[in-house]
Design a protein around this motif. Structure first.
Motif, PDB file in Angstrom:
ATOM      1  N   LEU A 233       0.838  -1.196   0.000  1.00 35.96           N
ATOM      2  CA  LEU A 233       0.000   0.000   0.000  1.00 35.96           C
ATOM      3  C   LEU A 233       0.876   1.251   0.000  1.00 35.96           C
ATOM      4  O   LEU A 233       1.806   1.364   0.809  1.00 35.96           O
ATOM      5  CB  LEU A 233      -0.908   0.010   1.231  1.00 35.96           C
ATOM      6  N   LEU A 234       0.585   2.172  -0.896  1.00 41.73           N
ATOM      7  CA  LEU A 234       1.269   3.465  -0.921  1.00 41.73           C
ATOM      8  C   LEU A 234       0.410   4.462  -0.150  1.00 41.73           C
ATOM      9  O   LEU A 234      -0.620   4.929  -0.628  1.00 41.73           O
ATOM     10  CB  LEU A 234       1.477   3.935  -2.364  1.00 41.73           C
ATOM     11  N   LYS A 235       0.837   4.777   1.067  1.00 41.67           N
ATOM     12  CA  LYS A 235       0.056   5.669   1.923  1.00 41.67           C
ATOM     13  C   LYS A 235       0.396   7.136   1.686  1.00 41.67           C
ATOM     14  O   LYS A 235      -0.456   8.007   1.817  1.00 41.67           O
ATOM     15  CB  LYS A 235       0.288   5.296   3.387  1.00 41.67           C
ATOM     16  N   HIS A 236       1.638   7.408   1.353  1.00 41.96           N
ATOM     17  CA  HIS A 236       2.046   8.791   1.084  1.00 41.96           C
ATOM     18  C   HIS A 236       3.263   8.771   0.175  1.00 41.96           C
ATOM     19  O   HIS A 236       4.151   7.932   0.314  1.00 41.96           O
ATOM     20  CB  HIS A 236       2.394   9.522   2.385  1.00 41.96           C
ATOM     21  N   CYS A 237       3.283   9.701  -0.761  1.00 39.69           N
ATOM     22  CA  CYS A 237       4.428   9.826  -1.663  1.00 39.69           C
ATOM     23  C   CYS A 237       4.571  11.296  -2.048  1.00 39.69           C
ATOM     24  O   CYS A 237       3.594  11.942  -2.453  1.00 39.69           O
ATOM     25  CB  CYS A 237       4.229   8.967  -2.911  1.00 39.69           C
ATOM     26  N   GLY A 238       5.758  11.838  -1.910  1.00 41.88           N
ATOM     27  CA  GLY A 238       5.959  13.238  -2.259  1.00 41.88           C
ATOM     28  C   GLY A 238       7.411  13.544  -2.560  1.00 41.88           C
ATOM     29  O   GLY A 238       8.316  12.819  -2.146  1.00 41.88           O
ATOM     30  N   CYS A 239       7.615  14.615  -3.309  1.00 35.11           N
ATOM     31  CA  CYS A 239       8.961  15.060  -3.667  1.00 35.11           C
ATOM     32  C   CYS A 239       9.021  16.581  -3.523  1.00 35.11           C
ATOM     33  O   CYS A 239       8.103  17.303  -3.954  1.00 35.11           O
ATOM     34  CB  CYS A 239       9.295  14.640  -5.098  1.00 35.11           C
ATOM     35  N   TYR A 240      10.093  17.070  -2.919  1.00 31.55           N
ATOM     36  CA  TYR A 240      10.281  18.516  -2.747  1.00 31.55           C
ATOM     37  C   TYR A 240      11.662  18.893  -3.261  1.00 31.55           C
ATOM     38  O   TYR A 240      12.668  18.258  -2.914  1.00 31.55           O
ATOM     39  CB  TYR A 240      10.154  18.903  -1.275  1.00 31.55           C
ATOM     40  N   VAL A 241      11.705  19.907  -4.120  1.00 28.87           N
ATOM     41  CA  VAL A 241      12.963  20.420  -4.659  1.00 28.87           C
ATOM     42  C   VAL A 241      13.136  21.851  -4.177  1.00 28.87           C
ATOM     43  O   VAL A 241      12.299  22.721  -4.461  1.00 28.87           O
ATOM     44  CB  VAL A 241      12.974  20.367  -6.203  1.00 28.87           C
ATOM     45  N   LYS A 242      14.201  22.109  -3.454  1.00 32.43           N
ATOM     46  CA  LYS A 242      14.448  23.454  -2.929  1.00 32.43           C
ATOM     47  C   LYS A 242      14.829  24.425  -4.038  1.00 32.43           C
ATOM     48  O   LYS A 242      14.326  25.551  -4.105  1.00 32.43           O
ATOM     49  CB  LYS A 242      15.551  23.393  -1.875  1.00 32.43           C
ATOM     50  N   ASP A 243      15.703  23.964  -4.934  1.00 30.47           N
ATOM     51  CA  ASP A 243      16.153  24.883  -5.983  1.00 30.47           C
ATOM     52  C   ASP A 243      16.704  24.101  -7.162  1.00 30.47           C
ATOM     53  O   ASP A 243      17.382  23.077  -6.981  1.00 30.47           O
ATOM     54  CB  ASP A 243      17.233  25.826  -5.450  1.00 30.47           C
ATOM     55  N   ILE A 244      16.369  24.556  -8.373  1.00 24.18           N
ATOM     56  CA  ILE A 244      16.952  24.020  -9.601  1.00 24.18           C
ATOM     57  C   ILE A 244      17.640  25.172 -10.324  1.00 24.18           C
ATOM     58  O   ILE A 244      17.014  26.199 -10.616  1.00 24.18           O
ATOM     59  CB  ILE A 244      15.890  23.387 -10.516  1.00 24.18           C
ATOM     60  N   SER A 245      18.901  24.991 -10.593  1.00 22.59           N
ATOM     61  CA  SER A 245      19.672  26.019 -11.305  1.00 22.59           C
ATOM     62  C   SER A 245      20.029  25.497 -12.688  1.00 22.59           C
ATOM     63  O   SER A 245      20.700  24.466 -12.819  1.00 22.59           O
ATOM     64  CB  SER A 245      20.947  26.355 -10.521  1.00 22.59           C
ATOM     65  N   ILE A 246      19.535  26.193 -13.720  1.00 26.22           N
ATOM     66  CA  ILE A 246      19.811  25.814 -15.107  1.00 26.22           C
ATOM     67  C   ILE A 246      20.599  26.949 -15.760  1.00 26.22           C
ATOM     68  O   ILE A 246      20.112  28.081 -15.845  1.00 26.22           O
ATOM     69  CB  ILE A 246      18.508  25.561 -15.886  1.00 26.22           C
ATOM     70  N   LYS A 247      21.800  26.669 -16.180  1.00 26.01           N
ATOM     71  CA  LYS A 247      22.665  27.669 -16.801  1.00 26.01           C
ATOM     72  C   LYS A 247      22.937  27.283 -18.251  1.00 26.01           C
ATOM     73  O   LYS A 247      23.374  26.163 -18.531  1.00 26.01           O
ATOM     74  CB  LYS A 247      23.990  27.777 -16.042  1.00 26.01           C
ATOM     75  N   LEU A 248      22.638  28.218 -19.162  1.00 25.43           N
ATOM     76  CA  LEU A 248      22.860  28.003 -20.585  1.00 25.43           C
ATOM     77  C   LEU A 248      24.088  28.780 -21.034  1.00 25.43           C
ATOM     78  O   LEU A 248      24.398  29.848 -20.498  1.00 25.43           O
ATOM     79  CB  LEU A 248      21.641  28.460 -21.386  1.00 25.43           C
ATOM     80  N   ASP A 249      24.770  28.256 -22.043  1.00 26.96           N
ATOM     81  CA  ASP A 249      25.902  28.993 -22.607  1.00 26.96           C
ATOM     82  C   ASP A 249      26.001  28.682 -24.089  1.00 26.96           C
ATOM     83  O   ASP A 249      25.553  27.641 -24.560  1.00 26.96           O
ATOM     84  CB  ASP A 249      27.210  28.621 -21.890  1.00 26.96           C
ATOM     85  N   GLY A 250      26.595  29.626 -24.808  1.00 26.18           N
ATOM     86  CA  GLY A 250      26.746  29.455 -26.249  1.00 26.18           C
ATOM     87  C   GLY A 250      25.533  29.962 -27.005  1.00 26.18           C
ATOM     88  O   GLY A 250      24.411  29.994 -26.494  1.00 26.18           O
ATOM     89  N   GLY A 251      25.727  30.365 -28.230  1.00 28.85           N
ATOM     90  CA  GLY A 251      24.636  30.812 -29.083  1.00 28.85           C
ATOM     91  C   GLY A 251      23.879  31.970 -28.465  1.00 28.85           C
ATOM     92  O   GLY A 251      24.451  32.897 -27.878  1.00 28.85           O
ATOM     93  N   ALA A 252      22.567  31.903 -28.573  1.00 26.88           N
ATOM     94  CA  ALA A 252      21.710  32.964 -28.023  1.00 26.88           C
ATOM     95  C   ALA A 252      21.256  32.604 -26.622  1.00 26.88           C
ATOM     96  O   ALA A 252      20.090  32.769 -26.253  1.00 26.88           O
ATOM     97  CB  ALA A 252      20.519  33.188 -28.938  1.00 26.88           C
ATOM     98  N   SER A 253      22.185  32.085 -25.820  1.00 24.76           N
ATOM     99  CA  SER A 253      21.832  31.658 -24.471  1.00 24.76           C
ATOM    100  C   SER A 253      21.292  32.810 -23.639  1.00 24.76           C
ATOM    101  O   SER A 253      20.464  32.603 -22.743  1.00 24.76           O
ATOM    102  CB  SER A 253      23.049  31.033 -23.788  1.00 24.76           C
ATOM    103  N   TRP A 254      21.736  34.035 -23.918  1.00 25.07           N
ATOM    104  CA  TRP A 254      21.246  35.194 -23.166  1.00 25.07           C
ATOM    105  C   TRP A 254      19.735  35.353 -23.319  1.00 25.07           C
ATOM    106  O   TRP A 254      19.043  35.801 -22.410  1.00 25.07           O
ATOM    107  CB  TRP A 254      21.965  36.463 -23.652  1.00 25.07           C
ATOM    108  N   LEU A 255      19.220  34.931 -24.515  1.00 24.42           N
ATOM    109  CA  LEU A 255      17.783  35.036 -24.750  1.00 24.42           C
ATOM    110  C   LEU A 255      17.030  33.920 -24.032  1.00 24.42           C
ATOM    111  O   LEU A 255      16.030  34.144 -23.349  1.00 24.42           O
ATOM    112  CB  LEU A 255      17.505  34.979 -26.255  1.00 24.42           C
ATOM    113  N   TYR A 256      17.553  32.695 -24.186  1.00 24.64           N
ATOM    114  CA  TYR A 256      16.869  31.542 -23.576  1.00 24.64           C
ATOM    115  C   TYR A 256      16.956  31.575 -22.056  1.00 24.64           C
ATOM    116  O   TYR A 256      16.050  31.118 -21.361  1.00 24.64           O
ATOM    117  CB  TYR A 256      17.475  30.236 -24.096  1.00 24.64           C
ATOM    118  N   GLN A 257      18.060  32.107 -21.546  1.00 27.86           N
ATOM    119  CA  GLN A 257      18.248  32.111 -20.095  1.00 27.86           C
ATOM    120  C   GLN A 257      17.149  32.904 -19.402  1.00 27.86           C
ATOM    121  O   GLN A 257      16.658  32.524 -18.334  1.00 27.86           O
ATOM    122  CB  GLN A 257      19.615  32.699 -19.747  1.00 27.86           C
ATOM    123  N   GLY A 258      16.751  33.982 -20.020  1.00 31.83           N
ATOM    124  CA  GLY A 258      15.678  34.780 -19.430  1.00 31.83           C
ATOM    125  C   GLY A 258      14.375  34.010 -19.353  1.00 31.83           C
ATOM    126  O   GLY A 258      13.624  34.112 -18.367  1.00 31.83           O
TER     127      GLY A 258
END
Length: 364
Positions: free
Chosen positions: A36-61
């Motif tokens: 029996l699955l009585k409780h299931c959960g996931c918590y993420v405090k922070d996700i940091s995604i960094k882009l580089d190359g090309g038009a990364s300045w546009l996608y990063q925003g």
């Protein structure tokens, strides 16, 4: 004219403070295990995604603008995968067989009895464990007490412990007895002279006088199921048998006498793969004349002959079957390794590590 636009670059992702929580229940449901699955959960405090190359300045925003939704999507995706995995594991547990075939006559009843017993470092299960007729499909309604304690293994590093009450072995004994499996006719023995009346002329003179130089056979059957007793350090058996002496004369089988035997034997056991195999040896026996068509017999003269027959015919026949062993309740794909066997009061315990040939397939 169509305009072709292309871009390339790289990305790095860093997740901080991820917590996953599961609360599970395990219970007996009509002889099977229900997860029996009585409780299931996931918590993420922070996700940091960094882009580089090309038009990364546009996608990063754009990435930064949707950071909260990305975190929520990751949490939901992980939770969903966990729920799917638990569901597959539950289906696997539900599909475990309730009866393990032993041969064409018997099966081992491995339905679960009572709810599992959970501790901080182990899980204890109680199964029916009795032998039943192969054609039987209904779960036994035998009453079982609640599981009070786990199997005790002196070596706590062992991965698996299996405790077998002597009632398990006696259920097998009763089943094969009722199936008329414990009777056979002996026509060849190491000392073949004992299967001719000439070999008995000094032991039972009236037999030779009435049937001179006639061949014989021995009709051996058990008069009741053998009794298995387990105590500290050993296993013993008591076997009640009738031995009928038959004379073969002009195509006829003539029973001339029946001797009752009470055989006391001690046994040893070993692990063969996932089977519990054994061997027994004679301790002593008692005998008495049950009936005779050739007058009274001097039993003290017959006793050495009976000893020879038990040692050279009865025990080898029984040990040939005991060597095949009885299956232990192990999940398919797993094999016992470095098993130890412990005898205690009315119980035999197997403590072992396990290996598996391949990973369990939970894609049901």
């Amino acid at each position: 004219m169509p305009v072709k636009i292309s871009d390339n670059g790289g990305a790095s992702v860093q997740v901080e403070g991820m917590e996953v929580g599961l609360t599970l229940g395990l219970e007996n449901q009509e002889g099977s295990l229900k997860l029996l699955l009585k409780h299931c959960g996931c918590y993420v405090k922070d996700i940091s995604i960094k882009l580089d190359g090309g038009a990364s300045w546009l996608y990063q925003g754009m990435i930064d603008a949707f950071e909260g939704k990305i975190e929520s999507a990751v949490e939901n995706a992980i939770t969903k995968k966990l729920e799917e995995g638990i569901s597959r594991l539950d289906s696997f547990l539900q599909s475990l067989p309730k009866f393990l075939p032993v041969d064409d006559k018997a099966s081992l009843n491995v339905t679960f009895v009572n709810d599992p017993l959970l501790t901080k470092s182990s899980i204890g299960f109680e199964i029916n464990g009795l032998f039943v007729e192969r054609k039987m499909t209904l779960v036994s309604n035998n009453h079982h007490k609640n599981l009070q304690s786990l199997v005790f293994c002196a070596d706590s590093s062992k991965m698996l412990g299996i405790a077998l009450d002597e009632a398990v072995f006696n259920s097998a004994s009763a089943l094969y007895y009722n199936a008329k499996f414990m009777q056979w006719i002996v026509e060849k023995i190491p000392d073949q002279s004992l299967l001719n009346t000439a070999g008995w002329r000094f032991i039972v003179p009236q037999l030779y006088k009435k049937y001179p130089n006639d061949d014989m056979n021995l009709n051996i059957s058990l008069s009741s199921p053998p009794i298995i007793e387990i105590s500290d350090g050993k296993a013993d058996g008591i076997i009640y048998s009738d031995l009928i002496i038959d004379v073969l004369e002009t195509g006829k089988v003539i029973p001339v006498a029946c001797i009752s035997l009470v055989i006391h034997a001690s046994g040893s056991v070993r692990i063969e793969g996932n089977n519990l195999a054994g061997n027994m040896r004679l301790d002593n026996f008692a005998m008495s004349l049950k009936w005779s068509n050739i007058g009274s017999l001097r039993m003290y003269l017959i006793q050495p002959v009976m000893w020879t027959i038990i040692q050279t015919v009865f025990l080898p026949y029984a040990n040939a079957h005991l060597r095949e062993g009885l299956p232990l309740p192990i999940i398919h794909g797993f094999t016992l390794r470095n098993a130890e066997i412990i005898f205690s009061n009315s119980k035999l315990t197997i403590c072992s590590n396990v290996t598996y040939a391949k990973a369990l397939d939970l894609s049901l």
